[in-house]
Design a protein around this motif. Structure first.
Motif, PDB file in Angstrom:
ATOM      1  N   ASN A  21       1.012  -1.103   0.106  1.00  0.00           N
ATOM      2  CA  ASN A  21       0.104  -0.016  -0.336  1.00  0.00           C
ATOM      3  C   ASN A  21       0.880   1.328   0.034  1.00  0.00           C
ATOM      4  O   ASN A  21       0.731   2.191  -0.633  1.00  0.00           O
ATOM      5  N   LYS A  24       2.262   1.672  -3.449  1.00  0.00           N
ATOM      6  CA  LYS A  24       1.252   2.317  -4.457  1.00  0.00           C
ATOM      7  C   LYS A  24       1.221   3.664  -4.121  1.00  0.00           C
ATOM      8  O   LYS A  24       1.016   4.633  -4.865  1.00  0.00           O
ATOM      9  N   PHE A  25       0.859   4.162  -2.799  1.00  0.00           N
ATOM     10  CA  PHE A  25       0.871   5.597  -2.469  1.00  0.00           C
ATOM     11  C   PHE A  25       2.132   6.414  -2.845  1.00  0.00           C
ATOM     12  O   PHE A  25       1.858   7.542  -3.131  1.00  0.00           O
ATOM     13  N   SER A  27       4.038   5.962  -5.377  1.00  0.00           N
ATOM     14  CA  SER A  27       3.977   6.172  -6.754  1.00  0.00           C
ATOM     15  C   SER A  27       2.762   7.036  -7.320  1.00  0.00           C
ATOM     16  O   SER A  27       2.548   7.247  -8.468  1.00  0.00           O
ATOM     17  N   SER A  28       2.100   7.570  -6.381  1.00  0.00           N
ATOM     18  CA  SER A  28       0.811   8.127  -6.718  1.00  0.00           C
ATOM     19  C   SER A  28       0.842   9.587  -6.789  1.00  0.00           C
ATOM     20  O   SER A  28       1.761  10.337  -6.490  1.00  0.00           O
ATOM     21  N   LEU A  29      -0.110  10.293  -7.424  1.00  0.00           N
ATOM     22  CA  LEU A  29      -0.126  11.715  -7.755  1.00  0.00           C
ATOM     23  C   LEU A  29      -0.324  12.375  -6.524  1.00  0.00           C
ATOM     24  O   LEU A  29       0.481  13.329  -6.251  1.00  0.00           O
ATOM     25  N   THR A  30      -1.116  11.667  -5.468  1.00  0.00           N
ATOM     26  CA  THR A  30      -1.203  12.414  -4.226  1.00  0.00           C
ATOM     27  C   THR A  30      -0.196  12.857  -3.557  1.00  0.00           C
ATOM     28  O   THR A  30       0.442  13.665  -2.970  1.00  0.00           O
ATOM     29  N   ARG A  32       3.010  12.837  -4.881  1.00  0.00           N
ATOM     30  CA  ARG A  32       3.992  13.799  -5.493  1.00  0.00           C
ATOM     31  C   ARG A  32       3.258  15.221  -5.276  1.00  0.00           C
ATOM     32  O   ARG A  32       4.298  16.113  -4.670  1.00  0.00           O
ATOM     33  N   LYS A 210      -5.826  15.994  -1.378  1.00  0.00           N
ATOM     34  CA  LYS A 210      -7.240  15.055  -1.046  1.00  0.00           C
ATOM     35  C   LYS A 210      -8.205  15.716  -1.800  1.00  0.00           C
ATOM     36  O   LYS A 210      -9.208  14.945  -2.465  1.00  0.00           O
ATOM     37  N   ARG A 217     -11.183  10.840  -8.129  1.00  0.00           N
ATOM     38  CA  ARG A 217     -11.564   9.800  -7.714  1.00  0.00           C
ATOM     39  C   ARG A 217     -13.153   9.436  -8.007  1.00  0.00           C
ATOM     40  O   ARG A 217     -13.425   8.242  -8.131  1.00  0.00           O
TER      41      ARG A 217
END
Length: 484
Positions: A21, A24-25, A27-30, A32, A210, A217
């Motif tokens: 998890n 994944k986080f 490598s997420s846009l959030t 960055r 977010k 989302r």
């Protein structure tokens, strides 16, 4: 032992899930966005610290220079007016004051001999010979200098030196301890605030990311629902988020188009499955009869001809249904060219002339149709007009006329086909453009119920419209209108 191994295995799986998890986080846009915002906030904090340091130091230095200049002027006036003894007396009077005792004061000759000196209260460890040697070089007009204590590099002094007369130099200095205290306090405050400020940046960046990615989302959830078959699902977003609102509008339009395509395809399949059985049944029945018993070559030929005829009917039916579906979905391809309406109507009349003669019906083109031109897909529009003429011949009485007319109405061209047939009842007039619809009076006549649907679909594909006016027992007039 077994329970212990199971617990260790469960912990290992839990760590693997957490690691996955976090991966994944990370490598997420959030993630960055959080890093960008936090880095920007830290950079802003460092820039504010540097700016505060520069402004504060310059302010304190300016105040010290003003104070030193005032002291130098004061002592110069006393020295010129009252002499060296007056300065000594004033210094003795001011030694009780800590502020005035912070100043370094010297009066010396050009040869380096010392007439007067006052060391600051915290400069008792100064090497006098070192100070004397370094300060004796200042001669002439007022000059500023900076001096470091011989015993401590941190003890620095800022001062002014001025030659009073041909043989006397007056020097006044002051410790820059205030600068050092200000800088130290600022550094300590910076280091204490850096960690909380970084944590606030991370938290604020996460909340901003977010909030900013909420429409994304929502779009993902909507896509998942659409992928599961809920094509009626749409996205909702606050219209104040202009960029995302525009994206959501485009996305919802795409979903509406997809839903229309799926609905059209489903209706087309229902129509095909409903009306395709009759020709297929005829083909199968005729083939089975031909194969059932001894049959001559002529019977085989007749059976094959009937099968080919029914297969052609199926092909025409399928092509027509697909054309209507494409037009309804807005995907019908049009080859736009300039069209002479009178020439087009003449070609349709020539095409149906023999059929009309067999039905004892006269086809006429009204005179005011000449000179009307417009742009459109020639083959498609010719097909639409032909369908209207075929429909008029089919439902007209013998020894009647069918009139064709083209006219310009505003910014459009209207083609009308008027017959003197049986007319259309009020209950059916609003449904005649539907696929496969046939009124009760027309069920005995041959046809698939797709002719008028095709006309309507071609008009819609050109951005136009269709209309009908009819009276039972007197005839009908069909209007086909497209932009010019």
């Amino acid at each position: 032992m077994t329970v212990l191994m199971r617990n260790q295995s469960a912990r290992s799986e839990d760590l693997d899930i957490r690691s996955m998890n976090f991966g994944k986080f990370r490598s997420s846009l959030t993630f960055r966005i959080v890093l960008y915002i936090c880095a920007l906030q830290i950079f802003s904090f460092v820039a504010m610290f540097a700016l505060s340091l520069v402004i504060g130091t310059n302010f304190i230095e300016g105040k010290d220079r003003q104070l030193l200049d005032a002291k130098l002027t004061e002592y110069e006036s006393v020295l010129k007016a009252e002499g060296l003894k007056a300065i000594e007396a004033r210094i003795e009077d001011q030694k009780s004051t800590k502020v005035d005792h912070e100043f370094y004061v010297r009066v010396l000759k050009l040869d380096g001999s010392l007439d007067l000196k006052q060391l600051p209260y915290d400069l008792d460890d100064f090497d006098e010979s070192k100070v004397l040697t370094e300060l004796s070089v200042f001669r002439g007009p007022k000059k500023s200098f900076e001096l470091h204590s011989p015993t401590s590099w941190d003890d620095r002094f800022l001062g002014f030196s001025k030659q009073i007369d041909s043989n006397t130099i007056l020097q006044v200095g002051k410790s820059v301890e205030d600068w050092e205290d200000f800088t130290n306090h600022l550094y300590k405050g910076f280091l204490k605030a850096l960690l909380p400020f970084t944590l606030i940046g991370l938290l604020g960046g996460y909340l901003i990311a977010k909030r900013s990615l909420r429409p994304v989302r929502s779009m993902i959830r909507t896509m998942q629902l659409v992928g599961n078959g809920t094509t009626s699902e749409r996205m909702n977003i606050n219209k104040t988020d202009y960029e995302f609102a525009s994206m959501v509008d485009v996305f919802n339009q795409m979903l509406e188009r997809i839903e229309l395509l799926i609905t059209t395809m489903r209706d087309s399949l229902d129509s095909v499955s409903h009306d395709i059985r009759t020709p297929l049944t005829r083909i199968r029945t005729r083939a089975e009869l031909a194969l059932r018993g001894p049959t001559s070559e002529e019977d085989y030929r007749s059976a094959l001809e009937e099968c080919i005829e029914n297969a052609a009917e199926l092909s025409i039916f399928a092509t027509t249904v697909m054309d209507i579906s494409e037009a309804e979905a807005g995907t019908m391809k049009l080859d736009l060219v300039d069209i002479d309406s009178h020439q087009l109507l003449s070609e349709v009349v020539d095409l149906y002339d023999i059929v009309a003669q067999d039905a004892q019906i006269l086809l006429e083109i009204e005179q005011d149709s000449e000179g009307v031109t417009f742009r459109g897909d020639r083959a498609r529009i010719k097909q639409a007009v032909a369908n209207l003429v075929d429909n008029a011949i089919k439902y007209s009485m013998r020894d009647s006329d069918v009139y064709l007319k083209a006219e310009r109405v505003g910014g459009s061209v209207r083609i009308s086909v008027r017959d003197e047939g049986m007319g259309i009842g009020p209950a059916d007039i609003h449904r005649i453009w539907e696929k496969l619809f046939r009124a009760d009076k027309s069920r005995s006549l041959p046809g698939l119920g797709l002719g008028l649907s095709t006309v309507a679909s071609i008009a819609v594909a050109h951005g136009g419209s269709v209309k009908v006016e009819s009276r039972v027992g007197e005839g009908s007039t069909f209007f086909f209108e497209v932009p010019s």
